[in-house]
Design an enzyme around this catalytic site. Structure first.
Site, PDB file in Angstrom:
ATOM      1  N   SER A  16       8.777  42.907  -2.761  1.00  0.00           N
ATOM      2  CA  SER A  16       8.821  41.629  -3.480  1.00  0.00           C
ATOM      3  C   SER A  16       8.115  41.769  -4.816  1.00  0.00           C
ATOM      4  O   SER A  16       6.918  42.070  -4.873  1.00  0.00           O
ATOM      5  CB  SER A  16       8.147  40.541  -2.656  1.00  0.00           C
ATOM      6  OG  SER A  16       7.990  39.371  -3.438  1.00  0.00           O
ATOM      7  N   HIS A  41      13.310  42.476  -3.819  1.00  0.00           N
ATOM      8  CA  HIS A  41      13.253  41.086  -3.373  1.00  0.00           C
ATOM      9  C   HIS A  41      12.729  40.214  -4.516  1.00  0.00           C
ATOM     10  O   HIS A  41      11.662  40.478  -5.076  1.00  0.00           O
ATOM     11  CB  HIS A  41      12.330  40.957  -2.162  1.00  0.00           C
ATOM     12  CG  HIS A  41      12.425  39.640  -1.458  1.00  0.00           C
ATOM     13  ND1 HIS A  41      13.434  39.339  -0.582  1.00  0.00           N
ATOM     14  CD2 HIS A  41      11.632  38.533  -1.516  1.00  0.00           C
ATOM     15  CE1 HIS A  41      13.257  38.117  -0.108  1.00  0.00           C
ATOM     16  NE2 HIS A  41      12.175  37.610  -0.676  1.00  0.00           N
ATOM     17  N   ASP A  43      11.669  36.440  -5.498  1.00  0.00           N
ATOM     18  CA  ASP A  43      11.298  35.116  -5.001  1.00  0.00           C
ATOM     19  C   ASP A  43      11.457  34.074  -6.105  1.00  0.00           C
ATOM     20  O   ASP A  43      10.748  34.110  -7.111  1.00  0.00           O
ATOM     21  CB  ASP A  43       9.843  35.122  -4.518  1.00  0.00           C
ATOM     22  CG  ASP A  43       9.669  35.918  -3.237  1.00  0.00           C
ATOM     23  OD1 ASP A  43      10.354  35.583  -2.252  1.00  0.00           O
ATOM     24  OD2 ASP A  43       8.875  36.867  -3.222  1.00  0.00           O
ATOM     25  N   MET A  45      11.112  30.176  -6.989  1.00  0.00           N
ATOM     26  CA  MET A  45      10.457  28.942  -6.527  1.00  0.00           C
ATOM     27  C   MET A  45      10.508  27.891  -7.634  1.00  0.00           C
ATOM     28  O   MET A  45      10.330  28.215  -8.806  1.00  0.00           O
ATOM     29  CB  MET A  45       9.000  29.219  -6.157  1.00  0.00           C
ATOM     30  CG  MET A  45       8.807  30.348  -5.169  1.00  0.00           C
ATOM     31  SD  MET A  45       7.054  30.613  -4.781  1.00  0.00           S
ATOM     32  CE  MET A  45       7.114  32.217  -3.983  1.00  0.00           C
ATOM     33  N   HIS A  74      15.786  35.364  -3.078  1.00  0.00           N
ATOM     34  CA  HIS A  74      15.365  34.344  -2.108  1.00  0.00           C
ATOM     35  C   HIS A  74      15.145  33.025  -2.844  1.00  0.00           C
ATOM     36  O   HIS A  74      14.176  32.891  -3.599  1.00  0.00           O
ATOM     37  CB  HIS A  74      14.094  34.824  -1.409  1.00  0.00           C
ATOM     38  CG  HIS A  74      13.564  33.884  -0.389  1.00  0.00           C
ATOM     39  ND1 HIS A  74      12.308  34.041   0.183  1.00  0.00           N
ATOM     40  CD2 HIS A  74      14.085  32.765   0.189  1.00  0.00           C
ATOM     41  CE1 HIS A  74      12.101  33.075   1.055  1.00  0.00           C
ATOM     42  NE2 HIS A  74      13.151  32.283   1.067  1.00  0.00           N
ATOM     43  N   MET A  76      13.888  29.614  -2.934  1.00  0.00           N
ATOM     44  CA  MET A  76      13.010  28.600  -2.338  1.00  0.00           C
ATOM     45  C   MET A  76      13.044  27.384  -3.250  1.00  0.00           C
ATOM     46  O   MET A  76      12.086  27.037  -3.933  1.00  0.00           O
ATOM     47  CB  MET A  76      11.597  29.162  -2.184  1.00  0.00           C
ATOM     48  CG  MET A  76      11.501  30.209  -1.084  1.00  0.00           C
ATOM     49  SD  MET A  76       9.919  31.095  -1.061  1.00  0.00           S
ATOM     50  CE  MET A  76      10.293  32.416  -2.208  1.00  0.00           C
ATOM     51  N   MET A 148      10.695  33.569   7.961  1.00  0.00           N
ATOM     52  CA  MET A 148       9.428  33.514   7.229  1.00  0.00           C
ATOM     53  C   MET A 148       8.263  33.565   8.220  1.00  0.00           C
ATOM     54  O   MET A 148       8.202  32.760   9.161  1.00  0.00           O
ATOM     55  CB  MET A 148       9.341  32.236   6.404  1.00  0.00           C
ATOM     56  CG  MET A 148      10.356  32.138   5.266  1.00  0.00           C
ATOM     57  SD  MET A 148      10.192  33.453   4.029  1.00  0.00           S
ATOM     58  CE  MET A 148       8.507  33.174   3.443  1.00  0.00           C
ATOM     59  N   GLY A 153       5.867  30.086  -0.607  1.00  0.00           N
ATOM     60  CA  GLY A 153       5.273  29.510  -1.800  1.00  0.00           C
ATOM     61  C   GLY A 153       4.277  30.409  -2.496  1.00  0.00           C
ATOM     62  O   GLY A 153       4.153  30.368  -3.713  1.00  0.00           O
ATOM     63  N   GLY A 155       2.244  34.514  -2.354  1.00  0.00           N
ATOM     64  CA  GLY A 155       2.114  35.839  -1.760  1.00  0.00           C
ATOM     65  C   GLY A 155       0.725  36.048  -1.183  1.00  0.00           C
ATOM     66  O   GLY A 155      -0.201  35.288  -1.435  1.00  0.00           O
ATOM     67  N   ASP A 183       9.777  38.167   6.181  1.00  0.00           N
ATOM     68  CA  ASP A 183       8.991  38.084   4.945  1.00  0.00           C
ATOM     69  C   ASP A 183       7.712  37.306   5.216  1.00  0.00           C
ATOM     70  O   ASP A 183       7.767  36.185   5.719  1.00  0.00           O
ATOM     71  CB  ASP A 183       9.828  37.388   3.866  1.00  0.00           C
ATOM     72  CG  ASP A 183       9.118  37.300   2.526  1.00  0.00           C
ATOM     73  OD1 ASP A 183       8.008  37.850   2.380  1.00  0.00           O
ATOM     74  OD2 ASP A 183       9.688  36.669   1.612  1.00  0.00           O
ATOM     75  N   GLY A 184       6.568  37.922   4.864  1.00  0.00           N
ATOM     76  CA  GLY A 184       5.301  37.213   4.968  1.00  0.00           C
ATOM     77  C   GLY A 184       4.246  38.002   5.713  1.00  0.00           C
ATOM     78  O   GLY A 184       4.364  38.211   6.923  1.00  0.00           O
ATOM     79  N   GLY A 185       3.247  38.499   4.999  1.00  0.00           N
ATOM     80  CA  GLY A 185       2.168  39.233   5.642  1.00  0.00           C
ATOM     81  C   GLY A 185       2.584  40.561   6.225  1.00  0.00           C
ATOM     82  O   GLY A 185       1.962  41.046   7.182  1.00  0.00           O
TER      83      GLY A 185
END
Length: 222
Positions: A16, A41, A43, A45, A74, A76, A148, A153, A155, A183-185
């Protein structure tokens, strides 16, 4: 390119750029490509659907000029249908929108159809509080589902283990060619958990771009 990568016997790694150095974005994208990344990736937003504003169509257009990697975008954002064509023309290979950004089931189907009508792949994403059963009826229409494992929202958030349990539930209901992305952590430990549960693609931002060795970080996610 997308289908060729899909059927390779390896986990698809999509760094990302939210965690990249934006002052030298072309170099950052080239660096992860050379380190073995499969996709990039992006993001997007809007400050409404999620409480942050990031990048948009001009950045995707610029990235398309400097990389041949799959651009995994992605969205969002609210009203995703309004931006599908501009992002497709900018060079996105995959557009993933949120189930929660749609008014009803018909709206979800319309967004998927519009994405695919432009010759690119359609992904559908769900937030941590959304149960996976709400998207089961769309799995045969989509090319990818993005689970997710943090609230979208920002990183650098901590991995939510309970959200990972959605992966096998979705996989059980999915056609064989559907890609499940997480995606996430994501790091070397949480990535292994997600892969063991059935994920085929991992998005990692701070784990890769915060590393002193991009190749080592990417290899650890395989």
């Amino acid at each position: 390119m997308y289908d060729r990568i899909r059927y390779m016997n390896k986990t698809i790694i999509s760094p990302s750029i939210l965690s990249a150095n934006f002052a030298k974005l072309e170099e950052e994208v080239s660096a992860v490509k050379n380190a073995g990344a499969d996709w990039i990736h992006v993001d997007v937003m809007d400050g409404h659907f999620v409480p942050n504003i990031t990048i948009g169509i001009p950045v995707v257009k610029s990235l398309r000029k400097v990389t041949d990697l799959v651009l995994d975008v992605h969205l969002m954002i609210e009203n995703p249908e309004k931006y599908i064509e501009p992002f497709a023309k900018a060079g996105a290979d995959i557009l993933t929108f949120h189930y929660e950004a749609c008014r009803n089931e018909e709206h979800v189907i319309d967004v998927i159809d519009k994405i695919k009508s432009l010759g690119i792949k359609a992904g559908i994403s769900i937030k941590p509080k959304t149960q996976p059963d709400v998207i089961y009826k769309f799995l045969s229409l989509a090319d990818m589902v993005l689970v997710m494992t943090v609230e979208p929202g920002f990183g650098g958030q901590e991995f939510m283990h309970d959200c990972a349990m959605k992966i096998p539930q979705i996989k059980e209901k999915s056609p064989d060619n559907l890609i499940i992305q997480v995606d996430g952590g994501i790091n070397n430990l949480t990535g292994k958990i997600c892969k063991s549960l059935g994920a085929a693609s991992l998005v990692a931002g701070s784990y890769i771009y915060g590393s002193s060795d991009y190749k080592k970080a990417i290899d650890s996610l395989r």
